[in-house]
Design a protein around this motif. Structure first.
Motif, mmCIF file in Angstrom:
data_model
loop_
_atom_site.group_PDB
_atom_site.id
_atom_site.type_symbol
_atom_site.label_atom_id
_atom_site.label_comp_id
_atom_site.label_asym_id
_atom_site.label_seq_id
_atom_site.Cartn_x
_atom_site.Cartn_y
_atom_site.Cartn_z
ATOM 1 N N GLU A 133 0.823 -1.220 0.000
ATOM 2 C CA GLU A 133 0.000 0.000 0.000
ATOM 3 C C GLU A 133 0.853 1.264 0.000
ATOM 4 O O GLU A 133 0.488 2.265 -0.607
ATOM 5 N N GLU A 134 2.021 1.218 0.663
ATOM 6 C CA GLU A 134 2.866 2.408 0.773
ATOM 7 C C GLU A 134 3.525 2.795 -0.552
ATOM 8 O O GLU A 134 3.970 3.925 -0.710
ATOM 9 N N THR A 149 2.991 5.556 -6.447
ATOM 10 C CA THR A 149 4.278 6.233 -6.582
ATOM 11 C C THR A 149 4.551 6.504 -8.053
ATOM 12 O O THR A 149 4.333 5.648 -8.901
#
Length: 84
Positions: A34-35, A39
């Motif tokens: 999820e992080e 991006t």
């Protein structure tokens, strides 16, 4: 010296992309955390390679550098274009 871009490539060198997880999910390929989803990065290179996780499928794998400078090698299922 210019390196030829593979005909099978769906993204261009220098194209802006975002990292994603395949939809529908492909459990055999894994997923991004999820992080890291969303991006942004830039496609630097493309190579045609075999992937043993997917029965030896041969296709494009992209070298992407994200905004923080992190290098990634991803199949097209893990990338979405930001602008074309």
């Amino acid at each position: 010296m210019t390196i030829e871009w593979p005909d099978e490539a769906t993204f261009a060198r220098g194209e802006r992309v975002a990292l994603t997880t395949p939809d529908p999910p492909r459990p055999e390929l894994g997923h991004l955390g999820e992080e890291i989803l969303g991006t942004r990065g830039v496609v630097l290179d493309c190579a045609i390679e075999a992937d043993d996780r997917d029965g030896g499928r041969v296709g494009p794998v992209y070298h992407v550098e994200t905004e923080d400078g992190s290098p990634w090698r991803l199949r097209p299922e893990f990338l979405v274009p930001l602008a074309r």
